[in-house]
Design an enzyme around this catalytic site. Sequence first.
Site, short mmCIF file in Angstrom:
data_model
loop_
_atom_site.label_atom_id
_atom_site.label_comp_id
_atom_site.label_asym_id
_atom_site.label_seq_id
_atom_site.Cartn_x
_atom_site.Cartn_y
_atom_site.Cartn_z
N HIS A 1 -4.21 26.73 24.35
CA HIS A 1 -5.31 27.61 24.76
C HIS A 1 -5.42 28.75 23.76
O HIS A 1 -4.44 29.45 23.53
CB HIS A 1 -5.03 28.21 26.14
CG HIS A 1 -5.29 27.25 27.27
ND1 HIS A 1 -5.68 27.66 28.51
CD2 HIS A 1 -5.24 25.90 27.31
CE1 HIS A 1 -5.84 26.61 29.29
NE2 HIS A 1 -5.58 25.52 28.59
N TYR B 1 -9.26 34.72 34.95
CA TYR B 1 -8.70 35.73 35.87
C TYR B 1 -9.89 36.50 36.45
O TYR B 1 -10.63 37.14 35.71
CB TYR B 1 -7.82 36.71 35.11
CG TYR B 1 -6.49 36.16 34.64
CD1 TYR B 1 -6.39 35.43 33.46
CD2 TYR B 1 -5.32 36.40 35.37
CE1 TYR B 1 -5.15 34.95 33.03
CE2 TYR B 1 -4.09 35.93 34.94
CZ TYR B 1 -4.01 35.20 33.77
OH TYR B 1 -2.79 34.73 33.34
N PRO C 1 3.27 37.42 38.92
CA PRO C 1 2.89 36.36 37.98
C PRO C 1 1.59 36.60 37.19
O PRO C 1 1.25 35.78 36.33
CB PRO C 1 2.74 35.13 38.88
CG PRO C 1 2.50 35.66 40.25
CD PRO C 1 3.17 36.99 40.31
N LYS D 1 4.58 35.93 32.75
CA LYS D 1 5.71 36.34 31.92
C LYS D 1 7.08 35.82 32.38
O LYS D 1 8.03 35.80 31.60
CB LYS D 1 5.79 37.88 31.86
CG LYS D 1 4.71 38.50 31.03
CD LYS D 1 5.02 38.38 29.55
CE LYS D 1 3.83 38.61 28.68
NZ LYS D 1 3.23 37.40 28.13
N TYR E 1 0.07 39.26 25.90
CA TYR E 1 -0.07 37.97 26.60
C TYR E 1 0.53 36.83 25.77
O TYR E 1 1.26 36.00 26.31
CB TYR E 1 -1.55 37.71 26.92
CG TYR E 1 -1.74 36.67 27.99
CD1 TYR E 1 -2.14 37.03 29.28
CD2 TYR E 1 -1.53 35.32 27.75
CE1 TYR E 1 -2.31 36.09 30.29
CE2 TYR E 1 -1.68 34.36 28.74
CZ TYR E 1 -2.08 34.75 30.00
OH TYR E 1 -2.24 33.80 30.99
#
Length: 392
Positions: A74, A200, A292, A296, A383
């Site tokens: 991704h 998200y 979550p 991580k 990220y």
Amino acid sequence: MITTTQVGIIGAGPAGLVLAHMLAARGIESLVLEVRDRSYVEHRVRAGVLEHPSVELLRDLGLAGRLDREGLAHRGIELAFEGRRHRLDFLELTGRSITVYGQQEIVKDLIAIRLAAGDPIVFEAAEVEPCAFDTPHPTIRYRHDGQDHELRCDLIAGCDGFHGVSRPAMPGWTSFEREYPFAWLGILADAAPTIDELIYTNHERGFALYSMRSPKITRMYLQVAADEAIENWSDDRIWSEFDIRLPTGDGFSFNSGPILEKAITPMRSFVASPMRSGRLVLAGDAAHIVPPTGAKGMNLAIADVFVLAGIIDRAYRTGRWEGLDRYTDTCLGRVWRAQHFSYWMTSMLHRLSDDPFQYQLQLSELALVTGNVSAARSLAENYVGLPFAPVP
Ligand code: FAD
Ligand code: PHB
């Protein structure tokens, strides 16, 4: 029965298994003790996002064959709010990307490769107890197949997760904690994903996350109350809620399908310090938990054992174990950065209260990270994963 090894590892999750492989790559022997059976740990549905440094480490160890074939690369994520989607292109922002590959697939791969090499994992080890770790000759007592066992080793690695026995056995640690008034209801569905990036979503009814495991399987999460019972969520109710929270004005829609698994996970931030007492060392969820939202947890577990394996390797090469004194501080620097990132992502994306002021602050933050390149890059760097700490 008495057996001997160099490093006794409690727990066959990502932390314990990656540690066992890192040690084996350096010629150091270990024995992994796991309380559950093999099928249970291979089918426990959990994390899905691997940071760039985690993937590189698995590749360097020669453990990424199936991950490279089946993992989904991704190059970014999407953030949705006020009915619109905004893309963050990690590759453009950082030169790096992430890989979506189920945690249980990593666990399956690491178990299969270890057993094929003839290295031991004891499944269904009961009454596991770390002992004598205030001496240079610690032992692990356990029961297996109706027999008492004693494993003698030089070091015990407590990789037994948040509910394990290692942390409670360790004297003198303190914890830093935060509980959140919400939880995640996660589902795995037999439905083809309609896009190839994670979304998200900050929605007035609560957070939602669109993720996937393969070109045929969708993984999705809904924010629910912390005390919510899964029995209250029929499949129909789950799909109706996603129908409200996920679609955006640009026409994004998703496929539904048979729900293969559903569960509610509480959200918590937790750090235990120090992460070591004598010859007992904690790694992964045994020492720290993150909510979550930043993806991580598994990556932190891998980062801990990267440091630990380096320290152990040096100890065997030099005969000096003082490196262990620096283990906690080395790991906690990265752990606290991930704690902050996970807390920040959680606060930005979940419905925290009915307070309209707070909601406006969230929108302002979301507008910044999707509209300002410096803010976007900061999110992206965290990220995709900050570099592992050098071995002290
Ligand atoms: P665990 O995976 O918990 O492994 C510990 C092992 O020890 C287990 O196999 C357990 O059975 C065993 N054990 C326990 N007690 C004993 C005992 N007494 N004796 C012997 N063995 C014992 N992280 C991410 O990085 N990315 C994500 O996208 C992500 N999403 C998540 C989504 C959900 C819904 C959840 C719940 C977690 C998510 N996480 C994510 C977190 C991630 O799953 C954990 O951080 C990760 O499993 C930690 O690995 P670990 O090896 O430290 O612990
Ligand atoms: C997942 O796919 O399980 C997943 C993805 C991103 C997260 C958490 C979980 O932040």
